[in-house]
Write a protein that holds these residues in place. Structure first.
Motif, mmCIF file in Angstrom:
data_model
loop_
_atom_site.group_PDB
_atom_site.id
_atom_site.type_symbol
_atom_site.label_atom_id
_atom_site.label_comp_id
_atom_site.label_asym_id
_atom_site.label_seq_id
_atom_site.Cartn_x
_atom_site.Cartn_y
_atom_site.Cartn_z
ATOM 1 N N MET A 214 59.696 41.478 58.815
ATOM 2 C CA MET A 214 59.708 40.668 57.593
ATOM 3 C C MET A 214 60.153 41.498 56.382
ATOM 4 O O MET A 214 60.949 41.074 55.573
ATOM 5 N N ASP B 294 57.338 33.809 50.980
ATOM 6 C CA ASP B 294 56.293 33.006 51.616
ATOM 7 C C ASP B 294 55.748 32.003 50.598
ATOM 8 O O ASP B 294 56.215 31.949 49.455
ATOM 9 N N GLU B 295 54.765 31.185 51.019
ATOM 10 C CA GLU B 295 54.316 30.069 50.172
ATOM 11 C C GLU B 295 53.743 30.494 48.817
ATOM 12 O O GLU B 295 53.994 29.844 47.799
ATOM 13 N N LEU B 296 52.994 31.616 48.791
ATOM 14 C CA LEU B 296 52.423 32.073 47.515
ATOM 15 C C LEU B 296 53.514 32.612 46.593
ATOM 16 O O LEU B 296 53.523 32.319 45.385
ATOM 17 N N TYR C 94 47.042 36.118 41.078
ATOM 18 C CA TYR C 94 46.679 35.906 42.489
ATOM 19 C C TYR C 94 46.261 37.200 43.201
ATOM 20 O O TYR C 94 46.163 37.242 44.407
ATOM 21 N N ARG C 95 46.050 38.291 42.421
ATOM 22 C CA ARG C 95 45.621 39.552 43.058
ATOM 23 C C ARG C 95 44.158 39.512 43.438
ATOM 24 O O ARG C 95 43.364 38.931 42.731
ATOM 25 N N VAL D 49 53.300 36.047 56.542
ATOM 26 C CA VAL D 49 53.233 35.946 55.072
ATOM 27 C C VAL D 49 53.038 37.357 54.510
ATOM 28 O O VAL D 49 52.925 38.312 55.262
ATOM 29 N N THR E 112 49.388 37.388 49.878
ATOM 30 C CA THR E 112 49.010 36.009 50.199
ATOM 31 C C THR E 112 47.680 35.979 50.960
ATOM 32 O O THR E 112 46.801 35.173 50.653
ATOM 33 N N ASN F 115 45.348 38.242 50.857
ATOM 34 C CA ASN F 115 44.328 38.639 49.887
ATOM 35 C C ASN F 115 43.932 37.452 48.992
ATOM 36 O O ASN F 115 42.745 37.201 48.769
ATOM 37 N N ALA F 116 44.931 36.713 48.522
ATOM 38 C CA ALA F 116 44.659 35.559 47.641
ATOM 39 C C ALA F 116 43.904 34.454 48.393
ATOM 40 O O ALA F 116 43.011 33.808 47.832
ATOM 41 N N LYS G 233 41.675 32.215 45.917
ATOM 42 C CA LYS G 233 42.544 31.955 44.762
ATOM 43 C C LYS G 233 43.746 31.099 45.134
ATOM 44 O O LYS G 233 44.436 30.572 44.279
ATOM 45 N N PHE G 234 44.009 31.020 46.428
ATOM 46 C CA PHE G 234 45.176 30.270 46.891
ATOM 47 C C PHE G 234 44.855 29.567 48.202
ATOM 48 O O PHE G 234 44.306 30.179 49.120
ATOM 49 N N ASP G 235 45.168 28.278 48.257
ATOM 50 C CA ASP G 235 44.951 27.514 49.491
ATOM 51 C C ASP G 235 46.224 27.550 50.335
ATOM 52 O O ASP G 235 47.298 27.205 49.843
ATOM 53 N N PRO G 236 46.112 27.945 51.603
ATOM 54 C CA PRO G 236 47.330 28.057 52.424
ATOM 55 C C PRO G 236 47.913 26.692 52.774
ATOM 56 O O PRO G 236 47.213 25.670 52.712
ATOM 57 N N SER G 237 49.175 26.718 53.178
ATOM 58 C CA SER G 237 49.823 25.479 53.628
ATOM 59 C C SER G 237 49.254 25.111 55.000
ATOM 60 O O SER G 237 48.622 25.948 55.671
ATOM 61 N N THR H 30 50.413 27.443 57.882
ATOM 62 C CA THR H 30 49.710 28.735 57.866
ATOM 63 C C THR H 30 48.283 28.567 58.382
ATOM 64 O O THR H 30 47.789 29.392 59.157
#
Lengths: 130, 64
Positions: free
Chosen positions: A1, A67-69, A129-130, B25, B29, B31-32, B37-41, B44
């Motif tokens: 990747m 990627d998505e984020l 987002y960290r 990913v 990502t 970590n988030a 802090k972040f909802d995956p798709s 994922t």
């Protein structure tokens, strides 16, 4: 990747720098290199334009590899940048047309503003987002 | 949304980098997601479900 990512970043860097170089050639060439040659000036502009298109395609290629984020971070940054560029651009143009600034409004100022805004908003969004 | 990805990952002796590589990913990502802090798709979430052999609803909890 990571290897794929680096390959795409390198590709984008190459097309960005060649775009900057062809922009410099098209800007200064007519006066300093080919003395306003009727064929070379439009040719240099076309080459610069084509190079710009390839730069956009390389950028899209990199974006599609995110990627998505990362996509979310960059999409938010692009939204902020687009909004601020329109507002700043219109205000800057108004300052010029109402003669509140001495010099003419230059597109290069707007381009620099867009670049700095995108960079700043991407850094801020990444930290969130960290 | 809350989740127990960190517990599942550490139980499987994986680093965030390892999990990121398997799922496809970035480490940021993972970590988030772990920090909520972040909802995956959905894709994922399904990849994680397959990896940890658990249904999605046992890994992610909707926080009303």
């Amino acid at each position: 990747m990571k290897l794929e990512r680096n390959k795409r970043i390198k590709k984008l860097a190459v097309w960005t720098w060649t775009w900057v170089a062809t922009m410099a050639i098209a800007t200064f060439g007519p006066e300093f290199i080919w003395d306003h040659h009727p064929f070379l000036t439009p040719f240099a502009i076309i080459v610069n334009f084509a190079n710009g298109i390839l730069m956009i395609l390389a950028n899209r290629d990199l974006f599609n590899h995110f990627d998505e984020l990362e996509k979310k971070i960059h999409l938010e940054s692009l939204g902020i940048t687009l909004g601020l560029a329109v507002i700043f651009g219109m205000s800057y143009s108004l300052l010029d047309t109402t003669n509140l600034i001495r010099q003419d409004a230059e597109i290069s100022i707007l381009v620099m503003f867009i670049g700095l805004t995108y960079l700043t908003s991407t850094l801020i969004n990444s930290r969130r987002y960290r | 949304m809350k989740n127990k990805i960190r517990e599942l990952r550490t139980a499987g002796n994986m680093t965030q980098e390892d999990l990121a590589e398997i799922i496809g990913v970035s480490r940021q990502t993972i970590n988030a997601i772990e920090k909520g802090k972040f909802d995956p798709s959905l894709p994922t979430a399904f990849k994680m479900s397959k990896l940890f052999k658990l249904p999605i609803e046992q890994m992610f909890f909707f926080d009303e």
